[in-house]
Design a protein around this motif. Structure first.
Motif, PDB file in Angstrom:
ATOM      1  N   ILE A 187       0.839  -1.203   0.000  1.00 25.10           N
ATOM      2  CA  ILE A 187       0.000   0.000   0.000  1.00 25.10           C
ATOM      3  C   ILE A 187       0.874   1.253   0.000  1.00 25.10           C
ATOM      4  O   ILE A 187       0.598   2.231  -0.703  1.00 25.10           O
ATOM      5  CB  ILE A 187      -0.938  -0.006   1.225  1.00 25.10           C
ATOM      6  CG1 ILE A 187      -1.950  -1.136   1.096  1.00 25.10           C
ATOM      7  CG2 ILE A 187      -1.656   1.338   1.367  1.00 25.10           C
ATOM      8  CD1 ILE A 187      -2.882  -1.275   2.281  1.00 25.10           C
ATOM      9  N   LEU A 188       1.953   1.199   0.791  1.00 21.10           N
ATOM     10  CA  LEU A 188       2.882   2.333   0.813  1.00 21.10           C
ATOM     11  C   LEU A 188       3.570   2.495  -0.536  1.00 21.10           C
ATOM     12  O   LEU A 188       3.779   3.627  -1.011  1.00 21.10           O
ATOM     13  CB  LEU A 188       3.923   2.132   1.921  1.00 21.10           C
ATOM     14  CG  LEU A 188       3.398   2.130   3.361  1.00 21.10           C
ATOM     15  CD1 LEU A 188       4.519   1.792   4.334  1.00 21.10           C
ATOM     16  CD2 LEU A 188       2.794   3.480   3.716  1.00 21.10           C
ATOM     17  N   GLU A 189       3.929   1.373  -1.146  1.00 25.72           N
ATOM     18  CA  GLU A 189       4.564   1.429  -2.462  1.00 25.72           C
ATOM     19  C   GLU A 189       3.606   2.025  -3.502  1.00 25.72           C
ATOM     20  O   GLU A 189       4.015   2.806  -4.375  1.00 25.72           O
ATOM     21  CB  GLU A 189       5.010   0.034  -2.886  1.00 25.72           C
ATOM     22  CG  GLU A 189       6.160  -0.522  -2.047  1.00 25.72           C
ATOM     23  CD  GLU A 189       6.486  -1.966  -2.381  1.00 25.72           C
ATOM     24  OE1 GLU A 189       5.637  -2.622  -3.026  1.00 25.72           O
ATOM     25  OE2 GLU A 189       7.573  -2.441  -1.992  1.00 25.72           O
ATOM     26  N   LYS A 194       1.869   6.622  -6.918  1.00 22.62           N
ATOM     27  CA  LYS A 194       0.875   7.632  -7.295  1.00 22.62           C
ATOM     28  C   LYS A 194       1.449   9.037  -7.212  1.00 22.62           C
ATOM     29  O   LYS A 194       1.185   9.890  -8.067  1.00 22.62           O
ATOM     30  CB  LYS A 194      -0.349   7.517  -6.385  1.00 22.62           C
ATOM     31  CG  LYS A 194      -1.214   6.309  -6.681  1.00 22.62           C
ATOM     32  CD  LYS A 194      -2.409   6.248  -5.732  1.00 22.62           C
ATOM     33  CE  LYS A 194      -3.266   5.033  -6.030  1.00 22.62           C
ATOM     34  NZ  LYS A 194      -4.430   4.943  -5.095  1.00 22.62           N
ATOM     35  N   VAL A 195       2.254   9.287  -6.190  1.00 23.66           N
ATOM     36  CA  VAL A 195       2.880  10.605  -6.050  1.00 23.66           C
ATOM     37  C   VAL A 195       3.830  10.869  -7.205  1.00 23.66           C
ATOM     38  O   VAL A 195       3.845  11.964  -7.794  1.00 23.66           O
ATOM     39  CB  VAL A 195       3.634  10.709  -4.700  1.00 23.66           C
ATOM     40  CG1 VAL A 195       4.460  11.999  -4.644  1.00 23.66           C
ATOM     41  CG2 VAL A 195       2.656  10.659  -3.533  1.00 23.66           C
ATOM     42  N   ILE A 196       4.615   9.852  -7.559  1.00 22.66           N
ATOM     43  CA  ILE A 196       5.570  10.006  -8.670  1.00 22.66           C
ATOM     44  C   ILE A 196       4.830  10.174  -9.996  1.00 22.66           C
ATOM     45  O   ILE A 196       5.203  11.003 -10.841  1.00 22.66           O
ATOM     46  CB  ILE A 196       6.530   8.799  -8.712  1.00 22.66           C
ATOM     47  CG1 ILE A 196       7.394   8.780  -7.452  1.00 22.66           C
ATOM     48  CG2 ILE A 196       7.403   8.857  -9.965  1.00 22.66           C
ATOM     49  CD1 ILE A 196       8.271   7.550  -7.312  1.00 22.66           C
ATOM     50  N   GLU A 214       6.889  14.300   0.543  1.00 25.45           N
ATOM     51  CA  GLU A 214       5.947  13.185   0.592  1.00 25.45           C
ATOM     52  C   GLU A 214       6.639  11.870   0.240  1.00 25.45           C
ATOM     53  O   GLU A 214       6.432  10.839   0.899  1.00 25.45           O
ATOM     54  CB  GLU A 214       4.786  13.451  -0.373  1.00 25.45           C
ATOM     55  CG  GLU A 214       3.699  12.389  -0.359  1.00 25.45           C
ATOM     56  CD  GLU A 214       2.908  12.341   0.931  1.00 25.45           C
ATOM     57  OE1 GLU A 214       2.131  11.373   1.108  1.00 25.45           O
ATOM     58  OE2 GLU A 214       3.081  13.254   1.780  1.00 25.45           O
ATOM     59  N   VAL A 215       7.481  11.894  -0.778  1.00 29.46           N
ATOM     60  CA  VAL A 215       8.216  10.687  -1.180  1.00 29.46           C
ATOM     61  C   VAL A 215       9.163  10.251  -0.064  1.00 29.46           C
ATOM     62  O   VAL A 215       9.260   9.056   0.265  1.00 29.46           O
ATOM     63  CB  VAL A 215       8.990  10.930  -2.490  1.00 29.46           C
ATOM     64  CG1 VAL A 215       9.942   9.762  -2.774  1.00 29.46           C
ATOM     65  CG2 VAL A 215       8.023  11.109  -3.657  1.00 29.46           C
ATOM     66  N   GLU A 221       8.728   5.678   6.133  1.00 23.06           N
ATOM     67  CA  GLU A 221       7.717   4.806   6.731  1.00 23.06           C
ATOM     68  C   GLU A 221       7.926   3.360   6.287  1.00 23.06           C
ATOM     69  O   GLU A 221       7.783   2.430   7.085  1.00 23.06           O
ATOM     70  CB  GLU A 221       6.333   5.298   6.320  1.00 23.06           C
ATOM     71  CG  GLU A 221       5.196   4.670   7.104  1.00 23.06           C
ATOM     72  CD  GLU A 221       3.848   5.310   6.796  1.00 23.06           C
ATOM     73  OE1 GLU A 221       2.817   4.674   7.101  1.00 23.06           O
ATOM     74  OE2 GLU A 221       3.835   6.428   6.236  1.00 23.06           O
ATOM     75  N   MET A 222       8.275   3.165   5.025  1.00 20.49           N
ATOM     76  CA  MET A 222       8.524   1.819   4.511  1.00 20.49           C
ATOM     77  C   MET A 222       9.746   1.191   5.172  1.00 20.49           C
ATOM     78  O   MET A 222       9.723   0.015   5.572  1.00 20.49           O
ATOM     79  CB  MET A 222       8.717   1.870   2.987  1.00 20.49           C
ATOM     80  CG  MET A 222       7.443   2.177   2.212  1.00 20.49           C
ATOM     81  SD  MET A 222       7.747   2.490   0.447  1.00 20.49           S
ATOM     82  CE  MET A 222       8.480   0.929  -0.060  1.00 20.49           C
TER      83      MET A 222
END
Length: 269
Positions: A187-189, A194-196, A214-215, A221-222
């Protein structure tokens, strides 16, 4: 607290009780300037004194006996009152143990799947290959029952300190383990992707500082999640937690049987 096994206690008792006889055979046989009252008065005083002392001893022994009986009753009551808590703990341990075994089964399946997938064929060193496959399997999300924090309150009723500590260790591990392996790193990936993608599509219209932050936040977090996941799996393997749960469950079941026997024979508790 008077200790009747203490030699000083008996020496003092004999000395006090023998005092009237000693006085009778010593100073009261003679008339001396420091003798006040006659022998009958002094013997009456010492008789009352020794009688009071004996009464005090008798009262103490009766009270002490009652206290010891009450302590045994309280100990027995506290011991058998653990039964509902232990039954609840036994039920939860069985559930958790079943879930852990199921997770371990899926983990082993993933190890086999990744080993035969060909994804790591370029790795020649066997130990490196094994470590990479294991890391890939450990990084996956696994379904498991969540921990009930109210169980820590139930543990307060357990009298056996050693068993109490073992249960705390098991429950604390399960709480950490279950909360980490259910988290889906994919989910984090996806959020990062999506941000990229948004950056690629909108380009200069986006706030680059916000996008970079954000990235970086998602990456952090990952990494944090992967690190915690590595830690719980390492603890799982190094401390052989599956066997530990089974041993503690057996101890709980034995304690339940002991309490049931104590309830059937309260005079022997």
């Amino acid at each position: 607290m008077i200790n009747i096994k203490n030699k000083k206690f008996w020496f003092t008792t004999v000395a006090v009780l023998a005092a009237p006889a000693i006085l009778n055979f010593t100073i009261f046989q003679f008339t001396t300037p420091w003798t006040y009252g006659d022998g009958d008065e002094w013997l009456s005083f010492w008789g009352s004194y020794s009688g009071g002392l004996i009464s005090a001893y008798v009262a103490y022994f009766i009270a002490n006996s009652q206290i010891k009986k009450q302590v045994k009753i309280d100990q027995y009551t506290n011991y058998v009152s653990q039964l509902p808590a232990l039954m609840r703990i036994q039920m939860e341990l069985k559930r958790y143990l079943t879930d852990i075994k199921e997770v371990q089964k899926k983990r082993s399946y993933n190890v086999t799947k990744f080993s035969s997938s060909g994804e790591f064929n370029r790795i020649e060193d066997e130990k490196t290959l094994e470590a990479l496959v294991q890391a890939e399997a450990d990084s996956k999300r696994y379904e498991i029952r969540t921990f009930d924090p109210n169980l820590f309150n139930v543990l307060e009723k357990i009298e056996d300190t050693e068993l109490h500590l073992k249960l705390i260790s098991c429950f604390q591990f399960y709480e950490d383990f279950s909360s980490i392996i259910v988290t889906d790193i994919e989910i984090l990936e996806e959020r990062k992707t999506k941000v990229i993608d948004k950056l690629i599509l909108k380009g200069e219209s986006l706030d680059m500082c916000y996008v970079n932050d954000e990235v970086e936040r998602i990456d952090s977090e990952m990494l944090h999640l992967l690190s915690k996941r590595d830690d719980v799996w390492k603890t799982f393997d190094d401390e052989n937690m599956l066997d530990k749960f089974e041993i503690v469950l057996l101890e709980v079941m034995n304690e339940i049987e002991n309490i049931k026997r104590a309830k059937d024979t309260p005079s022997q508790a």
